[in-house]
Design a protein around this motif. Structure first.
Motif: not given
Lengths: 420, 420
Positions: A87-92, A290
């Motif tokens: 779970t990051l600040t945008g998807p991978g 995401f």
């Protein structure tokens, strides 16, 4: 399983800190006595309860277990992605790869959106259908399950009339009823929800019906409404595609969940180009939609579905169980109705209006090591072997034997009293 | 970041298979140019984009990163549970342990229910409030964000009037406005949603307000309505308890998500005994709500929150950033408004009605390695060090420097044109 057991102790603790001790579809409240509520572990086709009893699990977590609990390749993909970033600040990049994989696999789909609950996907489908042409009416099958949000929950407590104001019901599988519902919707007809076949609790299932499917497609096309197949429960067990592809009919939207990550928390709305603009106008999101690890698990699950004979295997396993149960029930003098696709078997007893036979039979099979459901369709998985079917049939054989002895003394299941 | 880059290639591929290439709160559509959409990895306080650039990440996945990406103890707990069993046919003992841990930690709570999205928790709170006394009216702050379901989404596309039929709005923080809304609800007043303080995009934040909180409690008590604190965004960053515990007011229900599993997909509705019966009557569920691995992650996250000074540390980090930015802005001749709790900092420029200063400043800081938001509150996490703050301030210093040179030539951000 309630007194002097770890399960009983946990239930007691749970009652203090969780309303009723448990909620939702995995509550044992409607299951026969003896069904454990809490499980310590799961591996392949089996689950082990907190008191150490092991079961061949024909519920498969109510669907998600497609390839076996803890399938090593899926687990490895999930763990590797978790360590890189989840779970990051945008998807991978895996989000794009997964969308490509689903669009490649599902014939009607040109795009994908991911979410968490199956109900997220059905709600997104509803909102997309309304956004498509600014219409409001949504057609749903009477009693069909599409999630547990205010607009679609089967239990109306805490729900207002307005939550369901623009729903119009029709009888599943009945084209006349559907045509009548469409007429009532008139030029406000936004979308039609169908399950690929009738899959309701306590009822016989059907199979995908080509005539109904073609009729549903035609009715939507004539009205300019979107056709939505809810494949959350049946997806990837009926076909390597939308389940209605087996009868040659393509929806505009399809809803997916449960199995697509073999138990990883991920669901999806897939759509055709006709619905792309509408889907791009709505606002939908979730804190973990995401996250990359469940997507990595789903990508690996889809690879296995694509490259192996797992679907054929779990269908063959379901057919072997069905054949074995048919032979046993005849030998023991019971009538069984076995319905629906073989990979999602429903087993109900003839002449059992209050389900006392089914409940007693399942309870006995559970004691002998087979976890079955007396009211919900079951699921096979690709980790099940012929030996698991044999072992299950030993359990059900013992259960029929016991049922033959006890049938005259059985009472209606008290769990179903609120229902009756 | 769009041409001749891996991020640009992924965006191009994404546009084919995802409506608009991306959706929801992690879309970069409203961020300044140069913000990457896709990330390869995250560790501790940092994220790395797919082109290899590393950033100190002040968005923390929009909240979930509380202890650092990939925090080893949490990850170990998750992996161990995943190998034992995750999504099974029933929950594991960890569900009871987690409910006990949350009830122990949150003063107003006597019970817990777990789900996936923050919006699952807010929707369950709404349905519970309606089930409590069979009333319908729900009071919500104008513009307050409580999720993206049809009843609460900020974007009304595909939403009907009926979806919001029983909502009554009030001005956040304004007791007169709240009292008026309660009067309009009359004897149909079911529940009041509040965020612990005003936390809206593009606006200054407030802090928890004791007078408003006490007034809200009194208004609910007088009406027999349930008071619901939506702590999905602020939970565990403001207090080791419900955020309104800091002003001495206890709600009947509180909604949690984002941080409780440090990025693991889990959210929760907590409630007091007064709401237990209602919560036990509603039907809510989801395919993955009972999965054990996210619960194991949450249990370990709560242990760390309880046993370490992580909350004090992330508040100190937020204060250090705030002090540094205040000194820099003054030195460079810019006015900054820094609002809200230090662990959830909001930074807006004075005299910047169309946000051109904030957008240019964030874009410059990003190029220098600090990932900030020009319109959304940010988040500190416990993996951030003094050195990370220093490194961030180097980036923002360079950004102020650039802004001083370019301020006269800046144009309004085109991303905000649809908004204006």
């Amino acid at each position: 399983m309630t007194a002097n057991s770890k399960d009983g102790d946990l239930r007691e603790r749970a009652r203090r800190v969780i309303p009723n001790g448990m909620y939702g579809h995995e509550s044992t409240a409607r299951l026969p006595e003896g069904y454990p509520q809490f499980f310590a572990s799961g591996e392949g086709a089996r689950i082990r309860d907190v008191d150490g009893a092991e079961y061949i699990d024909w519920m498969c977590a109510y669907g998600p277990n497609l390839l076996g609990y803890g399938q090593p390749d899926v687990l490895a993909a999930v763990e590797a992605q978790q360590r890189r970033g989840d779970t990051l600040t945008g998807p991978g990049p895996v989000m794009v790869e997964l969308a490509e994989a689903m669009v490649d696999m599902v014939s009607h789909a040109d795009w994908a959106m991911f979410c968490k609950n199956g109900g997220d996907a059905t709600s997104m489908a509803m909102v997309t259908a309304r956004a498509h042409r600014g219409r409001r009416k949504i057609l749903v099958g009477t009693g069909a399950y599409h999630g547990a949000s205010p607009w679609n929950t089967p239990v109306k407590v805490g729900v207002t009339e307005e939550d369901r104001a623009h729903l119009i019901q029709f009888e599943e599988g009945d084209l006349d009823s559907l045509a009548d519902a469409a007429r009532r919707a008139g030029d406000d007809f936004a979308g039609l929800f169908v399950t690929p076949y009738r899959m309701r609790t306590f009822m016989d299932q059907t199979e995908p019906d080509a005539e109904f499917a073609r009729g549903a497609r035609r009715i939507c096309d004539e009205a300019g409404a979107l056709l939505i197949v809810d494949d959350v429960r049946s997806g990837l067990r009926v076909a390597r595609d939308c389940s209605w592809e087996t009868v040659g009919v393509r929806p505009d939207l399809s809803c997916w969940g449960k199995v697509i990550g073999n138990g990883q928390p991920i669901s999806a709305l897939l759509g055709a180009d006709i619905a792309r603009e509408a889907a791009g106008k709505i606002f939908v999101t979730g804190s973990f939609w995401f996250s990359a690890a469940p997507m990595a698990g789903a990508l690996e699950t889809l690879r296995i579905v694509r490259e192996t004979d797992c679907l054929e295997r779990l269908t063959a396993i379901g057919e072997a169980l069905r054949a074995g149960l048919a032979a046993q029930s005849e030998a023991f003098g019971f009538g069984l109705r076995q319905t629906g696709p073989a990979a999602l078997p429903m087993v109900l007893f003839e002449d059992d209006p209050d389900f006392r036979l089914g409940y007693a039979w399942c309870a006995a099979a559970l004691r002998a090591g087979a976890y079955l459901s007396p009211y919900h369709n079951m699921f096979s998985n690709a980790a099940m072997t012929e030996a698991d079917v044999t072992r299950t049939l030993e359990a059900t054989g013992a259960a029929f034997e016991e049922l033959r002895r006890t049938r005259e003394s059985l009472l209606p299941p008290p769990q179903l009293a609120p229902r009756a």
